[in-house]
Design an enzyme around this catalytic site. Sequence first.
Site, mmCIF file in Angstrom:
data_model
loop_
_atom_site.group_PDB
_atom_site.id
_atom_site.type_symbol
_atom_site.label_atom_id
_atom_site.label_comp_id
_atom_site.label_asym_id
_atom_site.label_seq_id
_atom_site.Cartn_x
_atom_site.Cartn_y
_atom_site.Cartn_z
ATOM 1 N N GLU A 1 45.432 36.700 36.450
ATOM 2 C CA GLU A 1 46.010 38.019 36.167
ATOM 3 C C GLU A 1 46.964 38.279 37.316
ATOM 4 O O GLU A 1 46.547 38.321 38.471
ATOM 5 C CB GLU A 1 44.861 39.027 36.081
ATOM 6 C CG GLU A 1 45.231 40.312 35.414
ATOM 7 C CD GLU A 1 45.599 41.350 36.433
ATOM 8 O OE1 GLU A 1 46.750 41.292 36.928
ATOM 9 O OE2 GLU A 1 44.761 42.186 36.742
ATOM 10 N N CYS B 1 46.986 46.858 39.387
ATOM 11 C CA CYS B 1 47.728 45.979 38.484
ATOM 12 C C CYS B 1 48.417 46.794 37.403
ATOM 13 O O CYS B 1 49.412 46.360 36.828
ATOM 14 C CB CYS B 1 46.775 45.000 37.799
ATOM 15 S SG CYS B 1 45.619 44.250 38.922
#
Lengths: 526, 526
Positions: free
Chosen positions: B263, B300
């Site tokens: 990720e 994120c």
Amino acid sequence: MIDGSILVGAEIRQATARFTSVNPATGETLTPDFSSADASAAADACALAAAAFPAYSATTPEDRAAFLEAIAEQILAIGDELIERAMAESGLPRARLEGERGRTVGQLRLFASVVRQGDWLDATIDPALPDRAPLPRPDLRRVNLAIGPVAVFGASNFPLAFSVAGGDTASALAAGCPVVVKGHPAHPGTGELVARAIRAAVDASGLPAGVFSYLPGETNALGEAIVADPAIKAVGFTGSRGGGLALVRIAAGREEPIPVYAEMSSINPVILFPAALEARGEAMATAFVQSLTMGAGQFCTNPGLVLAIGSPALDAFVTAAGAALTDSQPATMLTPGIHSSFEQGVDALAGHNAVTTVARGRVGEGVNQAVGALFQADAEAFLADRALGHEVFGSSAIVVRCRDMAEIGRVVASLEGQLTATFQMDEGDQDDARALVPIVAARVGRILANGWPTGVEVSHAMVHGGPFPATSDGRSTSVGAAAIYRFLRPVCFQNLPDSLLPPAIAEANPWGVARRVEGQREGSPR
Amino acid sequence: MIDGSILVGAEIRQATARFTSVNPATGETLTPDFSSADASAAADACALAAAAFPAYSATTPEDRAAFLEAIAEQILAIGDELIERAMAESGLPRARLEGERGRTVGQLRLFASVVRQGDWLDATIDPALPDRAPLPRPDLRRVNLAIGPVAVFGASNFPLAFSVAGGDTASALAAGCPVVVKGHPAHPGTGELVARAIRAAVDASGLPAGVFSYLPGETNALGEAIVADPAIKAVGFTGSRGGGLALVRIAAGREEPIPVYAEMSSINPVILFPAALEARGEAMATAFVQSLTMGAGQFCTNPGLVLAIGSPALDAFVTAAGAALTDSQPATMLTPGIHSSFEQGVDALAGHNAVTTVARGRVGEGVNQAVGALFQADAEAFLADRALGHEVFGSSAIVVRCRDMAEIGRVVASLEGQLTATFQMDEGDQDDARALVPIVAARVGRILANGWPTGVEVSHAMVHGGPFPATSDGRSTSVGAAAIYRFLRPVCFQNLPDSLLPPAIAEANPWGVARRVEGQREGSPR
């Protein structure tokens, strides 16, 4: 009608560059010649696929299922021309190709039923918890969406069931993905007939033209251009390890890397457990040679490795298998290239100083014929040279003689990923077999007992996959209902107005699919 | 107790090579110093994980769930020492870390419930059809098995919830995979405390020692050695694009390539639709700046891109957002390195000739503090320079002014894959929003309306994923119950004696899991 066309969506094109196909049974060049699609046809097909994606991926399960069934009907409607052409281009016999056509049509219908059933959407709802402390929970809804246009590379060894309208195409279309097929140059006439059938189904179903394109060709550049095209979001491939790895490299090197599902290479170990070998070694030998030589051994699941403990019973098995193979008929291979690779592989084994040739099949009169080959070696030699574990595509197998079950375990543990492993076992072998299951399961997609690995059922529970290099993605299957998951990705919708949600997760559940709420399944409203 | 140990299974080691952590709020070096694990510790940990795999992957759902719950208990039992240490090592405030501990424990318990529920096994049975013509069908049973030992690379920005016992570890352990954690060098004390908690749970649960190892270190060589080890079968990573891609390359270059779930990078576009912007632009501006600056923007899902049609309402939004940002407090970033990358990213935007600086946040006295930054540019300029779409990790965002909805669509279509996209929309925006949904859905893992992307619910329907470069594998999620599927692979058992089948697909269904028969769900026997 076959005229060597390229099908860029609804548009029929002819290219100046041409290629021909060969009847491998006679060496004769077949007519007509075929367009060799170039990068510009590829770019146009991919752009059309991207344009078709929003509408096609939003079709209802019923419309999409009906489309898959229409493809099946159109393939059947070609009639015997399809079988005749496939026979001429592949050297495969009529009965095999009729069976393969049945499988092709059957898997399109299976995916139609899968699409209608709706579990593939994995519709999952966590309702809002506005009063939760310290923070409320929003409304969260997850559904699988189509990944985008898919490139499909057909296999030479299944000119119908794993080519233009084969398993990869059927599962990608079922998932809602437009498909761009790179036609296999070994059977371009067969490919074109099937491509036109799909084209007719697209038209009759009122779908956007870009849902399907067919690009015949014989250059590597064509395949590279398709996989490198930014519109393509996944790749399905069945073929050689070298070919598959080339596509994996191109896909990984893109600005946006994409998944490649390449089914490549497997020697499908068969383990003869002691009690079974003792009780029925000779019957096993005959059945083994039948599986080994079926279709000239040109199956991904062909049994290329036999493991057993050295014993008089194994000697008898080897003798009987050798005798059966000596009696076996030669069979035409799919292409001159496959035939010469087979001969090279067999010659390398025959010339290996730790390998003994047990038997060869009958030599025929025709060209491009596989002459079956059976070898043997000790486990120590097999473990010492990884090359002995590489696939020889065709009817070639090696019997590896082990000292005990522990050594069989070491050989299995040394193997690369495989599509299948087979246990020949009786009641008395259960403890030995149980000890091997975890070692084997970690390396294969399918374990079978007391059968032979050739013959892959197209059903819900099938796995035709396995760790590398059996496939480039061991989390998937290319045969059976679960193949649809390769071309889906999950998307979560948080607090979106109901009217903006995909139907599968809208409040009213207009498609009537089974859904999971708070992690528990709702009863299906159907 | 923190003493800088390496945990190779049950064995505690100290290395000669040491490293230290720094309190980013003060610049002070913390004690003690830590072992820098080397390749030999990595090899030993991976070998232990491989040895533990058969037993651990065969644990019952109940035993495995109880183990996950035991980890949660052991983490809570550390008490305030864990919070204090994490505060010192990350600069994050107490309330945030207490919340993060709650999330960490909560996700371990969620996976315990998922494991018990059993749907993750996807147990699927096609019973034998011995009388089917022309060929009988064998008995076929498919089940998901654990993929093998998993390497986990924790994130700096979630020293608890996405580090040693974070989402990747919890989902891998839930799937039945032993875990080898490469400890993040920014919070080694926090990491060691949690590693010891997991260790205690392994011991208390009577599991093989190799189920968990913890390798602290600050060298790239350590991570490379873990990912390259043949025992490792999948990788979970959260961090930078450069770091993630390095692991992807190592994994792809192995003799057996393996999946990497990295990720990496997302700018999380927020689209302000006209009616909503007109009706509540100023309230939106305040909420946006709150999401932008929360935790120094080190999420994120931080909203780094705002898209809207140029209008007086957008001018008012920008003015209000600028005012709110000007008032915002500086916040300590996680590491000096992250802080300097943030400053470089902000400076590059500030110096870009097509970009205007709207506002900067307050400058503080402390070291390593993020000073929020808001920029604006025209869509044309944004489309002309892809660098403007790259993530600046921290509280930096750019407002892109578009001419109309079509241009917003073009900007969205130009974006790389994203974790999220946000719609700020009112009733009057529904048609515009509906037209954008397919374009957005193809590029993100989650679409949300009238909220902000920061704050990721850990639930069944969550998707924290998205096409490259949001993640290296857009078919998966790293947050929520579905994360377990990353570490599973299907295996089919054909005609195996019942006593050799995994319990989930044995005839008696001893685990009582819901199964699919002929593609249809059985009622759960529970």
